[in-house]
Design a protein around this motif. Structure first.
Motif: not given
Lengths: 232, 149
Positions: A172-181, A163-170, A190-197
């Protein structure tokens, strides 16, 4: 259309993912539907996504794969991933796996990896080897989750560790998002986050199945043999 | 040299219209694609997504109005003013349309899964529109100072 908005229609057609990966609601989009939506990717991007999948999915790699062979696969795919701006997303994930490998090896009593040994990824491998006996390999401040991961590993709490590793990955990916792109990098995030989910949902389903099986066996007690057909 | 100055004068005259239209084309295309994507994922509210994607078209209209306000004989006396006001107003309209398209795309992307924020999500696009209106209004005001002949 500029690269920045190349996949504006695709990303707008994907449902929002939940804020946290640990909810009980079903996946916002099924694997089949997601696959169907990703058909609009260009051929080059499609190939890159497949390269990424073959690098991250153990079903493609096989459990017997050696670290050297894995690193060869990574080096083969790295130029393509870098060209499309998604290499750093994979590198962060692989560095996380390397740190977990280091924790597991040390717990097993292994000595520090030698200088020429290929045992992981990232720019801190030599530093980790040099600080093998330090509780957090001297990289605790860089990876704040490492202390908690070590605790879970020491106390045999695999579910919490997962759970901890998954949360950390989640995160990190959330921080990497650029909402204007709306470019390929955002599609990959999106695909990587979906995979974690999906992985967590699957993990939960498997854990529930195991618990149910254990409860059934416990509940049946001596009658188990009766139902199995062995009893006379 | 004289010909060049006159050409620049004509460019300034048609500039606001052309640049505004280019901006609207890009902005509406970006927002329109986001709206089309959102249609796949939503059961209702399709009309408002399409409506929002048309928001960057106003810059074309502003450009037409500025062009008509600037319209006068293109001479050596008027060319400098026409070029400066026309091109600068056109660039401002172009950029406001493109960035408004970006804002609309983000608004559509967010509002598709959270319809209650639709109104608020339009606010950034409206603010960008406000700056386009500034450029438009003051182009009209300043056009009055360009010689008539």
């Amino acid at each position: 259309m500029s690269k920045r908005h190349q996949y504006v229609d695709l990303l707008a057609s994907l449902p929002a993912l939940p804020v946290t990966p640990f909810g009980r609601e079903p996946l916002p989009i099924s694997a089949i539907r997601l696959e169907h939506r990703l058909v609009t990717l260009s051929d080059a991007h499609r190939d890159t996504l497949e390269a990424l999948e073959s690098l991250l999915d153990w079903r493609h790699l096989g459990l017997e794969l050696s670290t050297e062979a894995y690193i060869r696969c990574y080096r083969q795919a790295a130029p393509q991933l870098a060209e499309h701006g998604v290499l750093e997303l994979v590198e962060a994930l692989l560095e996380q796996r390397s740190l977990m490998t280091a924790l597991r090896r040390r717990r097993r009593g292994d000595p520090a990896p030698s200088l020429g040994e290929t045992w992981g990824f990232g720019p801190r491998l030599a530093h980790i080897s040099a600080h093998w006996q330090a509780p957090l390999f001297g990289v605790g401040p860089v990876f704040p989750w490492l202390a908690e991961a070590r605790e879970h590993l020491e106390h045999d709490r695999p579910r919490k560790l997962e759970g901890l590793l998954l949360e950390e990955g989640w995160r990190r990916l959330d921080r990497a998002r650029r909402h204007d792109r709306f470019d390929f990098r955002e599609v990959v995030i999106y695909w990587l986050r979906w995979r974690l989910l999906a992985a967590w949902r699957r993990y939960n389903a498997e854990a529930a199945e195991r618990r149910l099986q254990a409860d059934i066996e416990q509940g049946l007690g001596d009658y188990e043999t009766l139902f199995s057909g062995d009893g006379n | 040299m004289e010909q060049l100055i006159l050409a620049l004068g004509w460019a300034g005259l048609y500039g606001p219209m052309a640049l505004g239209a280019i901006g609207s084309i890009i902005g509406c295309a970006i927002a329109g694609q986001a709206a089309i994507g959102a249609l796949l994922e939503t059961e209702s509210g399709h009309g408002r997504f399409i409506g929002l994607s048309a928001m960057p078209s106003s810059q074309s209209i502003y450009g037409i109005v500025v062009m008509f306000t600037l319209q006068r004989p293109v001479t050596l006396a008027t060319s400098a003013g026409l070029f400066s006001v026309g091109i600068l107003a056109g660039v401002a309209l172009l950029l406001s349309a493109v960035y408004q398209g970006n804002c609309c795309a983000s608004a559509i992307n967010s509002a598709k899964s959270k319809p209650e924020i639709f109104g608020l999500s339009i606010a950034p696009a409206a603010i960008v529109e406000g700056f386009g209106v500034f450029a438009f209004i003051f182009a009209l005001v300043i056009a009055g100072n360009i010689p008539a002949q």
